[in-house]
Write a protein that holds these residues in place. Structure first.
Motif, mmCIF file in Angstrom:
data_model
loop_
_atom_site.group_PDB
_atom_site.id
_atom_site.type_symbol
_atom_site.label_atom_id
_atom_site.label_comp_id
_atom_site.label_asym_id
_atom_site.label_seq_id
_atom_site.Cartn_x
_atom_site.Cartn_y
_atom_site.Cartn_z
ATOM 1 N N ILE A 1 0.837 -1.203 0.000
ATOM 2 C CA ILE A 1 0.000 0.000 0.000
ATOM 3 C C ILE A 1 0.876 1.259 0.000
ATOM 4 C CG2 ILE A 1 -1.651 1.328 1.394
ATOM 5 C CD1 ILE A 1 -3.005 -0.998 0.085
ATOM 6 N N LEU A 2 1.963 1.224 0.782
ATOM 7 C CA LEU A 2 2.849 2.395 0.818
ATOM 8 C C LEU A 2 3.529 2.603 -0.523
ATOM 9 C CD1 LEU A 2 4.311 1.931 4.385
ATOM 10 C CD2 LEU A 2 2.749 3.720 3.609
ATOM 11 N N ASP A 3 3.939 1.496 -1.160
ATOM 12 C CA ASP A 3 4.546 1.610 -2.490
ATOM 13 C C ASP A 3 3.559 2.213 -3.472
ATOM 14 O OD1 ASP A 3 6.948 0.667 -1.727
ATOM 15 O OD2 ASP A 3 6.607 -1.406 -2.381
ATOM 16 N N LEU A 4 2.322 1.730 -3.385
ATOM 17 C CA LEU A 4 1.276 2.232 -4.273
ATOM 18 C C LEU A 4 1.101 3.736 -4.100
ATOM 19 C CD1 LEU A 4 -1.170 1.708 -6.177
ATOM 20 C CD2 LEU A 4 -2.531 1.410 -4.117
ATOM 21 N N LEU A 5 1.037 4.169 -2.844
ATOM 22 C CA LEU A 5 0.877 5.601 -2.576
ATOM 23 C C LEU A 5 2.038 6.394 -3.171
ATOM 24 C CD1 LEU A 5 -0.440 6.167 1.051
ATOM 25 C CD2 LEU A 5 -1.374 7.060 -1.085
ATOM 26 N N LYS A 6 3.242 5.858 -2.996
ATOM 27 C CA LYS A 6 4.426 6.549 -3.515
ATOM 28 C C LYS A 6 4.385 6.650 -5.043
ATOM 29 C CE LYS A 6 8.065 4.674 -1.455
ATOM 30 N NZ LYS A 6 9.435 4.352 -1.032
ATOM 31 N N ASP A 7 4.023 5.532 -5.682
ATOM 32 C CA ASP A 7 3.948 5.529 -7.144
ATOM 33 C C ASP A 7 2.930 6.546 -7.644
ATOM 34 O OD1 ASP A 7 5.800 3.588 -7.137
ATOM 35 O OD2 ASP A 7 4.413 1.932 -7.591
ATOM 36 N N LEU A 8 1.756 6.527 -7.009
ATOM 37 C CA LEU A 8 0.696 7.429 -7.453
ATOM 38 C C LEU A 8 1.094 8.882 -7.204
ATOM 39 C CD1 LEU A 8 -2.393 5.408 -6.231
ATOM 40 C CD2 LEU A 8 -1.617 5.716 -8.580
ATOM 41 N N GLN A 9 1.806 9.104 -6.111
ATOM 42 C CA GLN A 9 2.259 10.456 -5.824
ATOM 43 C C GLN A 9 3.200 10.948 -6.919
ATOM 44 O OE1 GLN A 9 4.937 10.913 -2.436
ATOM 45 N NE2 GLN A 9 4.054 12.927 -2.089
ATOM 46 N N GLN A 10 4.123 10.067 -7.345
ATOM 47 C CA GLN A 10 5.056 10.462 -8.393
ATOM 48 C C GLN A 10 4.331 10.746 -9.694
ATOM 49 O OE1 GLN A 10 8.203 7.545 -8.370
ATOM 50 N NE2 GLN A 10 9.047 8.651 -6.606
ATOM 51 N N GLU A 11 3.319 9.902 -9.966
ATOM 52 C CA GLU A 11 2.581 10.057 -11.209
ATOM 53 C C GLU A 11 1.747 11.331 -11.213
ATOM 54 O OE1 GLU A 11 0.302 6.532 -12.080
ATOM 55 O OE2 GLU A 11 -1.045 7.719 -13.341
ATOM 56 N N MET A 12 1.130 11.630 -10.086
ATOM 57 C CA MET A 12 0.166 12.723 -10.079
ATOM 58 C C MET A 12 0.666 13.984 -9.370
ATOM 59 S SD MET A 12 -2.859 10.034 -9.135
ATOM 60 C CE MET A 12 -4.275 11.069 -9.042
ATOM 61 N N GLY A 13 1.827 13.928 -8.771
ATOM 62 C CA GLY A 13 2.382 15.114 -8.116
ATOM 63 C C GLY A 13 1.610 15.565 -6.892
ATOM 64 N N THR A 14 1.028 14.600 -6.178
ATOM 65 C CA THR A 14 0.210 14.931 -5.013
ATOM 66 C C THR A 14 1.083 15.233 -3.794
ATOM 67 O OG1 THR A 14 -1.056 13.079 -5.845
ATOM 68 C CG2 THR A 14 -1.860 14.115 -3.852
ATOM 69 N N ALA A 15 0.632 16.171 -2.978
ATOM 70 C CA ALA A 15 1.265 16.351 -1.671
ATOM 71 C C ALA A 15 0.567 15.412 -0.701
ATOM 72 C CB ALA A 15 1.106 17.790 -1.204
ATOM 73 N N ILE A 16 1.348 14.771 0.176
ATOM 74 C CA ILE A 16 0.753 13.807 1.098
ATOM 75 C C ILE A 16 1.108 14.150 2.535
ATOM 76 C CG2 ILE A 16 0.748 11.370 1.827
ATOM 77 C CD1 ILE A 16 1.176 10.540 -1.016
ATOM 78 N N ILE A 17 0.124 14.054 3.407
ATOM 79 C CA ILE A 17 0.405 14.062 4.837
ATOM 80 C C ILE A 17 0.191 12.634 5.307
ATOM 81 C CG2 ILE A 17 -0.267 14.887 7.111
ATOM 82 C CD1 ILE A 17 -1.238 17.439 5.861
ATOM 83 N N LEU A 18 1.236 12.034 5.822
ATOM 84 C CA LEU A 18 1.149 10.646 6.240
ATOM 85 C C LEU A 18 1.218 10.590 7.767
ATOM 86 C CD1 LEU A 18 1.204 7.648 5.227
ATOM 87 C CD2 LEU A 18 3.671 7.788 5.511
ATOM 88 N N ILE A 19 0.129 10.164 8.373
ATOM 89 C CA ILE A 19 0.095 10.081 9.826
ATOM 90 C C ILE A 19 0.398 8.654 10.237
ATOM 91 C CG2 ILE A 19 -1.355 10.374 11.856
ATOM 92 C CD1 ILE A 19 -3.080 12.229 10.175
ATOM 93 N N THR A 20 1.281 8.491 11.186
ATOM 94 C CA THR A 20 1.622 7.126 11.570
ATOM 95 C C THR A 20 2.259 7.068 12.945
ATOM 96 O OG1 THR A 20 2.970 5.227 10.986
ATOM 97 C CG2 THR A 20 3.786 7.353 10.312
ATOM 98 N N HIS A 21 2.196 5.887 13.555
ATOM 99 C CA HIS A 21 2.942 5.640 14.780
ATOM 100 C C HIS A 21 4.322 5.112 14.428
ATOM 101 C CE1 HIS A 21 -0.369 5.707 17.731
ATOM 102 N NE2 HIS A 21 -1.105 5.257 16.747
ATOM 103 N N ASP A 22 4.450 4.672 13.186
ATOM 104 C CA ASP A 22 5.573 3.840 12.792
ATOM 105 C C ASP A 22 6.648 4.680 12.109
ATOM 106 O OD1 ASP A 22 7.286 1.993 11.786
ATOM 107 O OD2 ASP A 22 5.731 0.671 11.009
ATOM 108 N N LEU A 23 7.764 4.896 12.811
ATOM 109 C CA LEU A 23 8.828 5.716 12.236
ATOM 110 C C LEU A 23 9.430 5.051 11.010
ATOM 111 C CD1 LEU A 23 10.368 7.018 15.529
ATOM 112 C CD2 LEU A 23 9.509 8.421 13.666
#
Ligand SMILES: Nc1ncnc2c1ncn2[C@@H]1O[C@H](COP(=O)(O)OP(=O)(O)OP(=O)(O)O)[C@@H](O)[C@H]1O
Ligand code: SF4
Ligand SMILES: [Mg+2]
Lengths: 356, 328
Positions: free
Chosen positions: A209-231
């Motif tokens: 899922i994280l890879d997918l988000l990264k790929d889509l971000q590169q394709e579409m130039g989206t800014a992302i706020i990623l909230i997580t407990h996991d460093l």
């Protein structure tokens, strides 16, 4: 933690003019029967187009509240929001519901933690994706369905033209989250807020899922706020990190700065509490001692002081009397009274060996 | 869906069969002797034997049950000769009313159905309507008024509210007609005005339940994650309210309504005597007093059949609403 090359820009800070999202002095307070909950207090940060900001912090540190405030999803009658949230220059604090409805799903969208409860059990996946598209583009039902299939293809759902008519309960957990991502990206939003998008999924699916988000971000130039407990998750996906504690930012900087040379006692605690794959196996995990403070009665001075191992080092006892500001204004910043030299020394002598 | 309906209908038949057996066993365990009652005050033993024979009461209970059950499919001829042949579907002959049980039931049934369905339509519309309004205006004046009013209305009882309404609307003011039943096919307006008072009273009592239930399930649905998601993708308030929250709240309401229809039907006993209507409820009481066993069994079976049908319909509607049930 992998040490993969990633774009590192100047750290977020002050009034960056390139920022797509610019949050200034944001405070969110809830009135409850027990008193006023100061869930977010004087928070400022920026997100540049096409980059990812990771927000980390313990449960209850105000991560979700911050992001729900950006989308304007708090109940206005029970919530007091002050400060400024500018999205592409448009002020969102105090904006009308109509204006916000136009932006939600179109310019900014959200991916929620648990796709099982966050997707409607009563509507097909295709309807839920297509509905967002129709609302914002005025597309016909047929066009919306085609678009939904296109999006399902994009997020890697097999047989998208069949699965488009499935209901969420017919999808696996990972597929649901993919569908959720498809739904949030259907209008090519400029900002996507992902609130712990992988917490409800098992480890292998998390990575996909994280890879997918990264790929889509590169394709579409989206800014992302990623909230997580996991460093570990932010290390791999974000360019910048903001560490939150009790509704405030306690440390902020690029991923490298915050993870390689953390300067705040709370961040040290968080990092020590995280399993480190590349470090020595026999180093025990150390959860941050103590519990998060009550947001109704915050400790005076530095809100972290009851849990901090280093407050004795601050001359004059400032930790319990004076609230530390997040300094410097730009670049790698921390909210702590320790001097820069002290932070550097403690980190090198005590923390770094522990992190391996 | 078709498979579901077929399966449920077969199950329903089995249930009805069991209910009929239990009903028989229960009623025939009652010490009252219908033959003696029928025979009258001065009753010679010979006469009693004769009457027992012609009523079929000289046979064993299982045999009587068999006669009753087979009568439904092939009709039944009573021994003795003074009772006409009962054609299939035969539910027996009432020696008290001197009439076919089925004919009496068919005669009484429309009254009870009109009473039940009519008031259900009214209280569903008003109950759900005010409940939605209250949920929409959560915490505001409209919500508080609706909640307070529904609290008062729920605590009303038919045997208090009924006579009170009759006095206020009919006897002392002549505003509305005294309740009567006129078949809708004969005179729709007469049908309507004749049932208006009982409908008003029943609706007043029942609306409140639905107001509160609708409000609380809407309020609950509105806090669901998927409702928040709908808002997060820009859906308007109305669409979130109707397409999402209402959709979720419907399941609860349909389920409770299924149960309430049964209660309402059972309540016909009190409602009909309160308003002097001659429906199945009043028939049940009459037959009980008269020890009219064949009629009592008939009424019980009609009520049971309807409750079973309501249940199937409710489950079907539930499956239509919730794909997790439908596609499970
Ligand atoms: N509507 C509300 N009313 C009152 N208090 C609230 C409300 N929403 C959140 N809070 C409180 O605000 C604080 C911050 O909550 P938030 O959900 O932002 O935490 P979080 O950082 O997202 O935690 P988690 O990692 O568990 O998701 C919590 O103490 C929470 O109890
Ligand atoms: S300000 Fe004091 S209490 Fe707070 S983190 Fe720094 S040293 Fe610890
Ligand atoms: Mg959260």
């Amino acid at each position: 933690m992998t040490t993969q090359a990633k774009p590192e820009e100047a750290a977020a800070g002050g009034g960056s003019s390139t920022a797509f999202l610019s949050v200034r002095d944001l405070s969110v307070r809830f009135s409850t029967e027990d008193g006023v909950v100061r869930a977010v207090d004087n928070l400022s940060f920026d997100v540049e187009p096409g980059t990812t900001l990771g927000i980390v912090g313990e449960s209850g540190s105000g991560k979700s509240v911050t992001n729900l405030a950006i989308l304007g999803l708090h109940n206005p009658e029970k919530t007091d929001i002050t400060g400024s949230i500018k999205l592409a220059g448009q002020e969102l604090v105090g904006a009308s519901t109509k204006e916000l409805e136009k932006l939600r799903g179109k310019t900014m969208s959200m991916i929620f933690q648990d796709p099982l409860t966050a997707l409607s059990p009563f509507h097909t996946i295709g309807k839920q994706i297509g509905e967002t598209f129709r609302k914002h583009t005025g597309a016909s039902k047929k066009e919306a369905r085609d678009r939904a299939i296109e999006m399902l293809t994009k997020v890697g759902i097999p047989q998208p033209n069949v699965r488009v008519d499935d209901y969420p309960h017919q999808f696996s957990g990972g597929m649901r989250q993919r569908a959720m991502i498809a739904m949030s990206l259907v209008c090519n939003p400029k900002l996507v807020i992902a609130d712990e998008p992988t917490t409800a999924l098992d480890v292998t699916v998390q990575a996909q899922i994280l890879d997918l988000l990264k790929d889509l971000q590169q394709e579409m130039g989206t800014a992302i706020i990623l909230i997580t407990h996991d460093l570990g998750v932010v290390a791999n996906t974000a360019q910048k990190i903001m560490v939150m504690y009790a509704g405030r930012a306690v440390e902020r900087g690029t991923v490298r700065e915050v993870l390689k040379t953390p300067q705040h006692p709370y961040t040290w605690g968080l990092l020590s509490s995280m399993p480190n794959l590349s470090g020595p196996v026999d180093v025990p995990l150390r959860p941050v001692r103590g519990t998060p403070p009550s947001l109704i009665n915050l400790p005076s001075g530095c809100p972290f002081n009851p849990r901090c191992d280093f407050r004795e080092k601050v001359v004059g006892g400032g930790c319990t009397s004076e609230r530390p500001a997040l300094l410097p204004e730009a670049g790698h910043a921390t909210a702590c009274h320790l001097t820069a030299a002290q932070k550097q020394d403690i980190f090198i002598d005590q923390i770094q060996p522990r992190l391996g | 869906m078709l498979r579901f309906l077929v399966r449920r209908s077969l199950g329903a038949l089995v249930i009805l069969l069991i209910i009929s057996m239990v009903t028989f066993a229960l009623f025939f365990a009652i010490p009252a002797d219908p033959a003696r009652l029928y025979c009258g005050k001065v009753c010679s033993p010979e006469n009693l034997v004769l009457i027992k024979h012609s009523m079929g009461l000289d046979q064993s209970v299982p045999m009587q049950y068999w006669n009753w059950l087979s009568g439904i499919f092939v009709g039944h001829t009573y021994p003795g000769g003074d009772v006409p042949h009962c054609d299939a579907p035969c539910f027996g002959w009432s020696f008290v009313k001197k009439d076919m049980v089925l004919d009496t039931l068919m005669d009484r049934f429309p009254t009870t159905l009109s009473l039940t369905v009519g008031s259900a339509v009214v209280f569903l519309i008003f109950g759900i309507g005010t409940g939605m309004l209250a949920a929409h205006k959560q915490g505001k004046a409209a919500d508080k008024i609706a909640s307070a009013a529904s609290l008062v209305a729920t605590s009303m009882q038919i045997y208090v509210a009924g006579p009170l309404a009759l006095w206020a609307l009919v006897y002392s003011t002549d505003l509305l007609d005294l309740p009567t039943y006129v078949p809708i096919t004969e005179d729709p307006i007469g049908w309507f005005t004749g049932l208006l008072v009982p409908w008003i009273v029943l609706s007043l009592i029942w609306t409140a339940n639905y107001t509160r239930m609708t409000r609380s399930s809407m309020v609950e649905q509105l806090t669901e994650d998927y409702v928040r998601t709908a808002r997060a993708k820009g859906m308007s308030g109305t669409s979130v309210f109707m397409r999402y929250a209402w959709r979720g709240a419907m399941g609860t309401i349909v389920t409770v309504f299924g149960i309430d229809l049964g209660v309402l039907l059972g309540g016909a006993i009190i409602t009909e005597s309160t308003f002097g209507l001659h429906g199945l409820g009043e028939l049940a009481i009459r037959s009980f007093i008269d020890s009219d066993l064949s009629m009592l069994v008939g009424v019980t079976m009609v009520a049971a059949t309807f409750i079973v049908i309501f249940n199937i319909v409710v489950d079907a509607v539930y499956a239509l609403i919730d794909p997790r049930i439908r596609l499970a």
